[in-house]
Enzyme design. Structure first.
Site, PDB file in Angstrom:
ATOM      1  N   GLY A  27       1.096  -1.022   0.131  1.00 28.75           N
ATOM      2  CA  GLY A  27      -0.297  -0.045  -0.100  1.00 28.75           C
ATOM      3  C   GLY A  27       0.552   1.411   0.294  1.00 28.75           C
ATOM      4  O   GLY A  27       0.575   1.730  -0.406  1.00 28.75           O
ATOM      5  N   ASP A  61      13.113 -11.391  -2.445  1.00 27.89           N
ATOM      6  CA  ASP A  61      12.782 -12.047  -0.539  1.00 27.89           C
ATOM      7  C   ASP A  61      13.855 -12.009  -0.272  1.00 27.89           C
ATOM      8  O   ASP A  61      15.035 -12.158  -0.755  1.00 27.89           O
ATOM      9  CB  ASP A  61      13.074 -13.652  -0.871  1.00 27.89           C
ATOM     10  CG  ASP A  61      11.729 -14.218   0.230  1.00 27.89           C
ATOM     11  OD1 ASP A  61      11.961 -13.098   1.122  1.00 27.89           O
ATOM     12  OD2 ASP A  61      11.672 -15.444   0.346  1.00 27.89           O
ATOM     13  N   SER A 121       7.056   1.447  13.299  1.00 30.76           N
ATOM     14  CA  SER A 121       5.503   2.153  12.951  1.00 30.76           C
ATOM     15  C   SER A 121       5.215   2.405  14.992  1.00 30.76           C
ATOM     16  O   SER A 121       5.811   1.798  15.838  1.00 30.76           O
ATOM     17  CB  SER A 121       5.478   0.645  12.725  1.00 30.76           C
ATOM     18  OG  SER A 121       3.300   0.133  13.444  1.00 30.76           O
ATOM     19  N   TYR A 151       4.993  -7.839  15.312  1.00 29.88           N
ATOM     20  CA  TYR A 151       5.117  -6.948  14.713  1.00 29.88           C
ATOM     21  C   TYR A 151       5.695  -5.495  14.978  1.00 29.88           C
ATOM     22  O   TYR A 151       6.608  -5.727  14.923  1.00 29.88           O
ATOM     23  CB  TYR A 151       3.578  -6.788  14.405  1.00 29.88           C
ATOM     24  CG  TYR A 151       3.926  -5.506  13.061  1.00 29.88           C
ATOM     25  CD1 TYR A 151       4.319  -5.209  11.806  1.00 29.88           C
ATOM     26  CD2 TYR A 151       2.928  -4.673  13.583  1.00 29.88           C
ATOM     27  CE1 TYR A 151       4.791  -4.277  10.990  1.00 29.88           C
ATOM     28  CE2 TYR A 151       2.729  -3.574  12.261  1.00 29.88           C
ATOM     29  CZ  TYR A 151       3.359  -3.488  11.592  1.00 29.88           C
ATOM     30  OH  TYR A 151       3.805  -2.381  11.137  1.00 29.88           O
TER      31      TYR A 151
HETATM   32  P1  NAI Z   1       2.022  -3.873   3.237  1.00 30.10           P
HETATM   33  O1  NAI Z   1       1.183  -5.164   3.560  1.00 30.10           O
HETATM   34  O2  NAI Z   1       1.113  -3.948   1.897  1.00 30.10           O
HETATM   35  O3  NAI Z   1       2.935  -4.316   2.325  1.00 30.10           O
HETATM   36  C1  NAI Z   1       4.385  -4.902   2.659  1.00 30.10           C
HETATM   37  C2  NAI Z   1       4.686  -5.614   1.007  1.00 30.10           C
HETATM   38  O4  NAI Z   1       6.341  -6.411   1.639  1.00 30.10           O
HETATM   39  C3  NAI Z   1       4.296  -5.910   0.841  1.00 30.10           C
HETATM   40  O5  NAI Z   1       4.105  -5.784  -0.849  1.00 30.10           O
HETATM   41  C4  NAI Z   1       5.009  -7.728   0.545  1.00 30.10           C
HETATM   42  O6  NAI Z   1       4.618  -8.521  -0.442  1.00 30.10           O
HETATM   43  C5  NAI Z   1       6.215  -7.373   0.953  1.00 30.10           C
HETATM   44  N1  NAI Z   1       6.888  -8.392   1.440  1.00 30.10           N
HETATM   45  C6  NAI Z   1       5.623  -9.055   2.822  1.00 30.10           C
HETATM   46  N2  NAI Z   1       7.281  -9.725   2.900  1.00 30.10           N
HETATM   47  C7  NAI Z   1       7.834  -9.711   1.970  1.00 30.10           C
HETATM   48  C8  NAI Z   1       9.102 -10.410   2.236  1.00 30.10           C
HETATM   49  N3  NAI Z   1       9.786 -11.086   2.806  1.00 30.10           N
HETATM   50  N4  NAI Z   1      10.491 -10.067   1.351  1.00 30.10           N
HETATM   51  C9  NAI Z   1       9.972  -9.136   0.506  1.00 30.10           C
HETATM   52  N5  NAI Z   1       8.708  -8.031   1.063  1.00 30.10           N
HETATM   53  C10 NAI Z   1       8.184  -8.639   1.497  1.00 30.10           C
HETATM   54  O7  NAI Z   1       2.400  -2.646   4.100  1.00 30.10           O
HETATM   55  P2  NAI Z   1       1.845  -1.398   3.844  1.00 30.10           P
HETATM   56  O8  NAI Z   1       1.287  -0.992   4.873  1.00 30.10           O
HETATM   57  O9  NAI Z   1       2.590  -0.984   2.430  1.00 30.10           O
HETATM   58  O10 NAI Z   1       3.419  -1.066   4.828  1.00 30.10           O
HETATM   59  C11 NAI Z   1       4.534  -1.126   4.679  1.00 30.10           C
HETATM   60  C12 NAI Z   1       5.952  -0.316   5.531  1.00 30.10           C
HETATM   61  O11 NAI Z   1       4.996   0.762   6.128  1.00 30.10           O
HETATM   62  C13 NAI Z   1       5.212  -1.763   6.469  1.00 30.10           C
HETATM   63  O12 NAI Z   1       6.908  -1.949   6.442  1.00 30.10           O
HETATM   64  C14 NAI Z   1       4.520  -1.872   7.690  1.00 30.10           C
HETATM   65  O13 NAI Z   1       4.839  -2.396   8.617  1.00 30.10           O
HETATM   66  C15 NAI Z   1       5.118   0.052   7.738  1.00 30.10           C
HETATM   67  N6  NAI Z   1       3.879   0.471   8.412  1.00 30.10           N
HETATM   68  C16 NAI Z   1       3.127   1.148   7.264  1.00 30.10           C
HETATM   69  C17 NAI Z   1       2.037   1.554   8.377  1.00 30.10           C
HETATM   70  C18 NAI Z   1       0.716   1.797   7.249  1.00 30.10           C
HETATM   71  O14 NAI Z   1      -0.224   3.014   7.752  1.00 30.10           O
HETATM   72  N7  NAI Z   1       0.962   1.437   6.208  1.00 30.10           N
HETATM   73  C19 NAI Z   1       1.748   1.501   9.760  1.00 30.10           C
HETATM   74  C20 NAI Z   1       2.482   1.418  10.311  1.00 30.10           C
HETATM   75  C21 NAI Z   1       4.040   1.059   9.439  1.00 30.10           C
HETATM   76  C1  15L Z   2       0.882  -0.112  11.040  1.00 27.77           C
HETATM   77  O1  15L Z   2       1.690  -0.510  11.499  1.00 27.77           O
HETATM   78  C2  15L Z   2       0.449  -1.138   9.812  1.00 27.77           C
HETATM   79  O2  15L Z   2       0.647  -1.694   9.227  1.00 27.77           O
HETATM   80  C3  15L Z   2      -1.314  -0.790   9.193  1.00 27.77           C
HETATM   81  O3  15L Z   2      -1.738  -1.966   8.047  1.00 27.77           O
HETATM   82  C4  15L Z   2      -2.109  -0.431  10.547  1.00 27.77           C
HETATM   83  O4  15L Z   2      -2.701  -0.828  10.702  1.00 27.77           O
HETATM   84  C5  15L Z   2      -1.396   0.906  11.028  1.00 27.77           C
HETATM   85  O5  15L Z   2       0.061   0.335  11.770  1.00 27.77           O
HETATM   86  C6  15L Z   2      -2.120   1.495  12.279  1.00 27.77           C
HETATM   87  O6  15L Z   2      -1.780   1.258  13.202  1.00 27.77           O
HETATM   88  O7  15L Z   2      -3.587   2.042  11.590  1.00 27.77           O
END
Ligand code: NAI
Ligand code: 15L
Length: 281
Positions: A27, A61, A121, A151
């Site tokens: 995302g 990966d 996060s 996490y």
């Molecule tokens: P998401 O789950 O949509 O994207 C994470 C991506 O990492 C996915 O495309 C997945 O295929 C990839 N992935 C998972 N395991 C993997 C591996 N072993 N090797 C390579 N790629 C791998 O998460 P999002 O929402 O895009 O978040 C991105 C980052 O930001 C994450 O690290 C998340 O923890 C962090 N984050 C996101 C928040 C949010 O509100 N979206 C809030 C706080 C932190």
């Molecule tokens: C995160 O760390 C998660 O990746 C995201 O999916 C949301 O749950 C976010 O925190 C949140 O706290 O809203």
């Protein structure tokens, strides 16, 4: 969105141009894929999953150290978004987030990449009680770590890993404790934790170009009227947020109500994550 100004930052050495994006299929990756090229970056996209509309993206990966090192070779900086973004079993978190981040930092060290922006996060501090009021009571970044999940624990590890690699090897990191980065706030808690996609671009750009970085930890939210976190450390990097979730407040509160006293969302920064149980083997 206001046109980005790539010349706005005043880094002490050339601004990074080639940036590796892990987690590009996710995302936040989707938002940054769209926005960061407008700041002048050339992106190298990687993910475990196919990246929509990006046939040149590399399937990498994070659990594979050789693949990670090859992906890192030759870039100026790294935006590390990849890994599990929700609670999971300890084993899965260990492999994707803990070992995966270690592989990434080792690759950065070995390949001479000097700047990493790490997607930490709010769940690294999820069991911290939320402030009574936003504004003057906004929480500083130096509260003790209180992860709310395995996490969140992996994000604590990531921040400490960044600290080690800054002190020992000079790999600079900005760890961004992202609140909730989605197109719009999805519930009442997110009126406090929302990071708009456009502000995410502003913040990641600031983190990539700021000059005074060793290991900096910042909160990543928009200029939300109801924001819980101190944005001064992010502003010190040059972040100038332009969005405020308040324009969605009437609609969101009508749909979800105000936070209920005693509920996890009312009590703790991490909200419902504080009650989340991973699947046990
Ligand atoms: P998401 O789950 O949509 O994207 C994470 C991506 O990492 C996915 O495309 C997945 O295929 C990839 N992935 C998972 N395991 C993997 C591996 N072993 N090797 C390579 N790629 C791998 O998460 P999002 O929402 O895009 O978040 C991105 C980052 O930001 C994450 O690290 C998340 O923890 C962090 N984050 C996101 C928040 C949010 O509100 N979206 C809030 C706080 C932190
Ligand atoms: C995160 O760390 C998660 O990746 C995201 O999916 C949301 O749950 C976010 O925190 C949140 O706290 O809203």
């Amino acid at each position: 969105m206001t046109a980005p100004n790539p010349a706005a930052a005043t880094p002490s050495r050339p601004a990074p141009r080639t940036v590796l994006l892990t987690g590009a299929a996710g995302g936040v990756g989707g938002f940054l894929r769209e926005s960061l090229p407008g700041y002048g970056y050339q992106l190298r996209l990687t993910d475990l999953a196919p990246v929509p509309g990006a046939p040149d993206a590399l399937p990498v990966d994070l659990r594979d150290p050789d693949a990670v090192r090859a992906a890192v070779r030759g870039v100026d900086a790294i935006v590390h978004l990849g890994g599990l973004s929700l609670e999971d079993s300890f084993e899965n978190i260990l492999e994707a987030n803990i070992r995966g981040s270690y592989h990434l930092y080792e690759a950065a060290r070995l390949e001479g990449v000097r700047r990493v922006v790490f997607a930490s996060s709010n769940h690294a501090v999820g069991f911290v009680p939320r402030p009574e009021q936003p504004g003057p009571d906004a929480l500083p970044v130096d509260v003790p770590l209180r992860p709310d999940t395995y996490y969140g624990l992996s994000k604590c590890f990531g921040e400490s890993l960044a600290s080690l690699y800054a002190d020992k090897y000079g790999v600079e990191t900005v760890s961004i404790r992202i609140g909730s980065c989605f197109a719009v706030p999805r519930d009442t808690r997110m009126l406090s934790t929302w990071l708009s996609p456009a502000d995410a671009a502003r913040l990641f750009h600031a983190a990539l170009t700021a000059s005074r970085v060793h290991h900096s930890v910042v909160y990543g939210i928009s200029a939300n009227t109801r924001g819980w976190w101190d944005l001064a450390p992010a502003r010190a990097l040059g972040y100038d947020p332009q969005d405020d979730s308040e324009r969605y407040a009437a609609e969101v509160v009508a749909a979800h109500g105000e936070l209920v006293p005693g509920s996890p969302e009312y009590r703790f920064l991490g909200g419902a994550f504080t009650g989340t149980e991973p699947e046990r083997p």
